[in-house]
Design an enzyme around this catalytic site. Sequence first.
Site, short mmCIF file in Angstrom:
data_model
loop_
_atom_site.label_atom_id
_atom_site.label_comp_id
_atom_site.label_asym_id
_atom_site.label_seq_id
_atom_site.Cartn_x
_atom_site.Cartn_y
_atom_site.Cartn_z
N ASP A 33 13.86 7.65 16.95
CA ASP A 33 15.03 6.78 16.85
C ASP A 33 16.09 7.21 17.86
O ASP A 33 15.99 8.27 18.48
CB ASP A 33 15.66 6.92 15.45
CG ASP A 33 14.75 6.40 14.37
OD1 ASP A 33 13.91 5.56 14.66
OD2 ASP A 33 14.92 6.85 13.23
N LYS A 60 17.04 1.68 17.12
CA LYS A 60 17.56 0.47 16.48
C LYS A 60 19.05 0.38 16.72
O LYS A 60 19.76 1.36 16.66
CB LYS A 60 17.33 0.51 14.97
CG LYS A 60 15.90 0.52 14.57
CD LYS A 60 15.80 0.34 13.07
CE LYS A 60 14.37 0.44 12.62
NZ LYS A 60 13.87 1.81 12.63
N MET A 89 26.72 4.21 7.52
CA MET A 89 26.73 2.90 8.17
C MET A 89 27.89 2.04 7.66
O MET A 89 27.73 0.85 7.41
CB MET A 89 25.39 2.17 7.92
CG MET A 89 24.21 2.92 8.48
SD MET A 89 22.62 2.24 7.97
CE MET A 89 22.47 2.89 6.31
#
Length: 269
Positions: free
Chosen positions: A44, A66, A178
Amino acid sequence: MEQMEHHGRSPGRLWLVGAGPGDPDLLTLKAARLIAQADVLVHDGLVGAGIFDLARPDARRISVEKKRDRHSMPQQDINALLVRLVQDGLTVVRLKGGDPFVFGRGGEELEAARAAGIPCYVVPGVSAALGCAAEAGLPLTHRALSSAVSFVAGTCQGLKEQDWRGLAGPGRTLVVYMGVTTAGMIADKLIADGVSPDMPVAILERGTLAGARAIRTLLAELGDVVVREDVKSPAILVVGRVAALADAEDVMARDVVALLEGSGASGAW
Ligand SMILES: C[S@@+](CC[C@H](N)C(=O)[O-])C[C@H]1O[C@@H](n2cnc3c(N)ncnc32)[C@H](O)[C@@H]1O
């Protein structure tokens, strides 16, 4: 022909490996050993750069980074890629920031491996909450201040809206992953649920990475502070009285000592 070449080789296997929050020194010994042995590293964007120095020079590196609004590779394609690489007889390390099972989609990749009948093992990593809190000197629990911790996603695909009721308040610590873009909305929901607007909050940005920042504020000011301070992902929000203990730039008027004195540490653990 491809099949024959792999006859006699040890079968491929998949390791879902937690890379921690960024600092390579926070890798587990097992993670470091597996990274050094891997034929392929599928990683990632949140994997700290120095971690790749541990890999074999001939190891293949595949980025499946991502972005919030742009997935370079859909999850189904990542699952299929992992299965294919293992079926080709390779030792595959799927490197994930933090811990594979904390907002890491490790569960989906493990399910895909199980469905394909390939061996898959999981190596835990230091999740962002733990790494960032340690760096900031912010105890997630404290006998006088908090006896419960929740990890919650501030934005999450797949589930309907998060129910924020009861997640924050006296005696609890809420860690939001997040949550940068939704910080103001989250603060409003918590306050509407009865959490004090004066509840301390710590914003921990780029924890354990170059340019790490820790900012303290109050819940009522969270949305404004995130904008004013131009906080960027990756960052976590820590909501709770323990947040006042963070070794951080102080954006609030709060006397930490008074807070502790008023709480009277006396718990049994
Ligand atoms: C997709 S989640 C992955 C979490 C990861 N599996 C873990 O256990 O830490 C990404 C979020 O983790 C948090 N995060 C990851 N690394 C971070 C860091 N170094 N500093 C602050 N937050 C971080 C941020 O909230 C970021 O948006």
